[in-house]
Design a protein around this motif. Structure first.
Motif, short mmCIF file in Angstrom:
data_model
loop_
_atom_site.label_atom_id
_atom_site.label_comp_id
_atom_site.label_asym_id
_atom_site.label_seq_id
_atom_site.Cartn_x
_atom_site.Cartn_y
_atom_site.Cartn_z
N LEU A 275 0.84 -1.19 0.00
CA LEU A 275 0.00 0.00 0.00
C LEU A 275 0.88 1.25 0.00
N GLU A 276 0.77 2.04 -1.04
CA GLU A 276 1.52 3.30 -1.11
C GLU A 276 0.71 4.38 -0.41
N VAL A 277 1.23 4.85 0.71
CA VAL A 277 0.50 5.80 1.55
C VAL A 277 1.05 7.21 1.35
N THR A 278 0.15 8.14 1.08
CA THR A 278 0.51 9.55 0.97
C THR A 278 -0.30 10.33 2.00
N ALA A 279 -0.03 11.63 2.08
CA ALA A 279 -0.77 12.46 3.03
C ALA A 279 -2.26 12.46 2.72
N GLY A 280 -2.62 12.23 1.47
CA GLY A 280 -4.03 12.25 1.08
C GLY A 280 -4.73 10.90 1.18
N GLY A 281 -3.99 9.85 1.52
CA GLY A 281 -4.59 8.53 1.61
C GLY A 281 -3.75 7.50 0.87
N ILE A 282 -4.35 6.34 0.63
CA ILE A 282 -3.66 5.27 -0.10
C ILE A 282 -3.72 5.59 -1.59
N ALA A 283 -2.54 5.80 -2.19
CA ALA A 283 -2.49 6.24 -3.59
C ALA A 283 -2.36 5.08 -4.56
N ALA A 284 -1.86 3.94 -4.08
CA ALA A 284 -1.68 2.79 -4.97
C ALA A 284 -1.71 1.51 -4.17
N VAL A 285 -2.27 0.49 -4.80
CA VAL A 285 -2.27 -0.87 -4.24
C VAL A 285 -1.59 -1.75 -5.28
N ARG A 286 -0.40 -2.26 -4.93
CA ARG A 286 0.37 -3.08 -5.88
C ARG A 286 0.48 -4.49 -5.32
N SER A 287 -0.03 -5.45 -6.07
CA SER A 287 -0.11 -6.83 -5.58
C SER A 287 0.80 -7.75 -6.37
N GLN A 288 1.67 -8.46 -5.65
CA GLN A 288 2.54 -9.43 -6.28
C GLN A 288 2.03 -10.84 -5.98
N ALA A 289 1.65 -11.56 -7.04
CA ALA A 289 1.12 -12.92 -6.88
C ALA A 289 1.89 -13.93 -7.70
N ASN A 290 2.86 -13.47 -8.49
CA ASN A 290 3.67 -14.38 -9.29
C ASN A 290 4.51 -15.25 -8.34
N PRO A 291 4.28 -16.56 -8.30
CA PRO A 291 5.01 -17.40 -7.34
C PRO A 291 6.52 -17.34 -7.50
N ASP A 292 7.01 -17.05 -8.70
CA ASP A 292 8.46 -16.94 -8.91
C ASP A 292 9.05 -15.78 -8.14
N LYS A 293 8.23 -14.78 -7.82
CA LYS A 293 8.72 -13.59 -7.12
C LYS A 293 8.36 -13.60 -5.63
N LEU A 294 7.92 -14.74 -5.13
CA LEU A 294 7.54 -14.83 -3.72
C LEU A 294 8.35 -15.88 -2.96
N ALA A 295 9.30 -16.51 -3.64
CA ALA A 295 10.07 -17.59 -3.00
C ALA A 295 10.92 -17.07 -1.85
N ARG A 296 11.63 -15.98 -2.06
CA ARG A 296 12.49 -15.44 -1.00
C ARG A 296 11.64 -14.97 0.17
N ALA A 297 10.53 -14.29 -0.12
CA ALA A 297 9.64 -13.83 0.95
C ALA A 297 9.11 -15.01 1.76
N THR A 298 8.77 -16.11 1.08
CA THR A 298 8.27 -17.29 1.78
C THR A 298 9.34 -17.88 2.69
N ARG A 299 10.59 -17.93 2.22
CA ARG A 299 11.66 -18.47 3.06
C ARG A 299 11.86 -17.63 4.31
N ARG A 300 11.82 -16.33 4.16
CA ARG A 300 12.00 -15.46 5.31
C ARG A 300 10.79 -15.53 6.24
N TRP A 301 9.62 -15.67 5.67
CA TRP A 301 8.40 -15.77 6.47
C TRP A 301 8.45 -17.02 7.34
#
Length: 314
Positions: A275-301
């Motif tokens: 969630l990209e937060v600015t003074a005016g609110g949430i300006a962007a919601v960027r979602s990563q669901a590609n499993p190839d790009k979640l492997a490192r995050a899963t290991r750390r989790w």
């Protein structure tokens, strides 16, 4: 000449810095690891005794490897299925690099990494080395085989592209948790109005499925369009459970310094929503669901305790 233990130690002393540079340049943890490993192989093959400043030598080799990678990556991304987003790094990941200054924290935010995709490879390299690692333009010029004046010009051009007019808010862990709590409460309320109130009028939502997970090829634009999409996304359904392999546990954390929603199924991260937060609110919601790009995050989790999930989805 065969590398000595001292040579290996000198490289290991630079590894984290090199990984942090490579990640900012490439937007991919796996590609950053590969670039650093290739740098190590070249360090092994070199005569280290003849290298006067090992840190400068390693940075030059790594940066030029990344520049070559960026050039080929642009061609690959033209055929990438759907939207391309960077690989997210969860709080505490050493690849996030230095976070002592606002510039360093900003340079690795998901919002800025996405904006860096607009830059030429040289602009990106100058921006990262100067903004995140405080290299003087004289050294950057030597690394990139440029004049010092050209390095300064590239930096100012890059800064102009990255400054998109939105002043991103500084968010600590407690604030991130509150923002995610409010966002989830609104997203699961079954109504769009609570979400609209949290979003800026020109908010956008974009997702990266890499052709492996369904994701819209175009961004949702405008608060109402984003709110409607989020309301549908968080609505329970058997098809959604089947898609991700179960009922996701939803946690609040930070990714790349931004508030993030993490969806976990049987210990495997299936999505990270920044969630990209600015003074005016949430300006962007960027979602990563590609499993190839979640492997490192899963290991750390898997290596840390995250407490009770905020909710079970679907």
């Amino acid at each position: 000449m065969a590398p000595t233990m001292n040579d290996a130690d000198r490289f290991e002393g630079s590894r984290r810095r090199l990984e942090a540079i490579a990640y900012r340049l490439l937007g991919s943890a796996s590609e950053a690891e590969d670039a650093v490993q290739e740098t190590y192989l070249r360090w092994q093959a070199a005569d280290a005794d003849r290298i006067e400043v090992p840190e400068a030598w390693l940075t030059k080799v790594l940066t030029n490897l990344c520049l070559n990678q960026l050039t080929s990556a642009r061609a690959r991304r033209e055929t990438y299925v759907g939207q391309w987003l960077p690989e997210p790094l969860l709080a505490g990941d050493p690849m996030l690099g230095p976070a002592d200054t606002a510039e360093q924290r900003e340079s690795v935010s998901y919002a800025v990494l996405t904006l860096l995709e607009r830059l030429s490879p040289n602009e990106r390299a100058v921006y990262v080395l100067r903004e995140a690692f405080d290299y003087p333009h004289r050294e950057i010029a030597e690394i990139l085989d440029l004049t010092e004046a050209a390095s300064q010009q590239l930096f100012h051009r890059a800064k102009k592209h990255v400054a998109d007019g939105k002043a991103r808010a500084v968010v600590d862990e407690a604030a991130a948790r509150r923002i995610v709590d409010e966002f989830l409460a609104a997203a699961t309320s079954g109504r769009t109005e609570p979400l609209v109130r949290l979003l800026t009028q020109d908010a956008v939502a974009v997702g990266d499925g890499g052709g492996k997970v369904p994701a819209r090829t175009k961004a949702f634009e405008g608060a109402r369009a984003v709110a409607s999409f989020m309301r549908g996304l968080f609505k329970p359904g058997k098809a959604k459970r089947a898609l991700v392999g179960g009922s996701p546990e939803i946690h609040a954390t930070t990714a790349n310094g931004e508030p993030a929603v993490v969806a976990v199924v049987d210990g495997r991260i299936v999505g990270v929503m920044c969630l990209e937060v600015t003074a005016g609110g949430i300006a962007a919601v960027r979602s990563q669901a590609n499993p190839d790009k979640l492997a490192r995050a899963t290991r750390r989790w898997a290596a840390a305790d995250h407490g009770t999930p905020l909710l079970h989805l679907f």
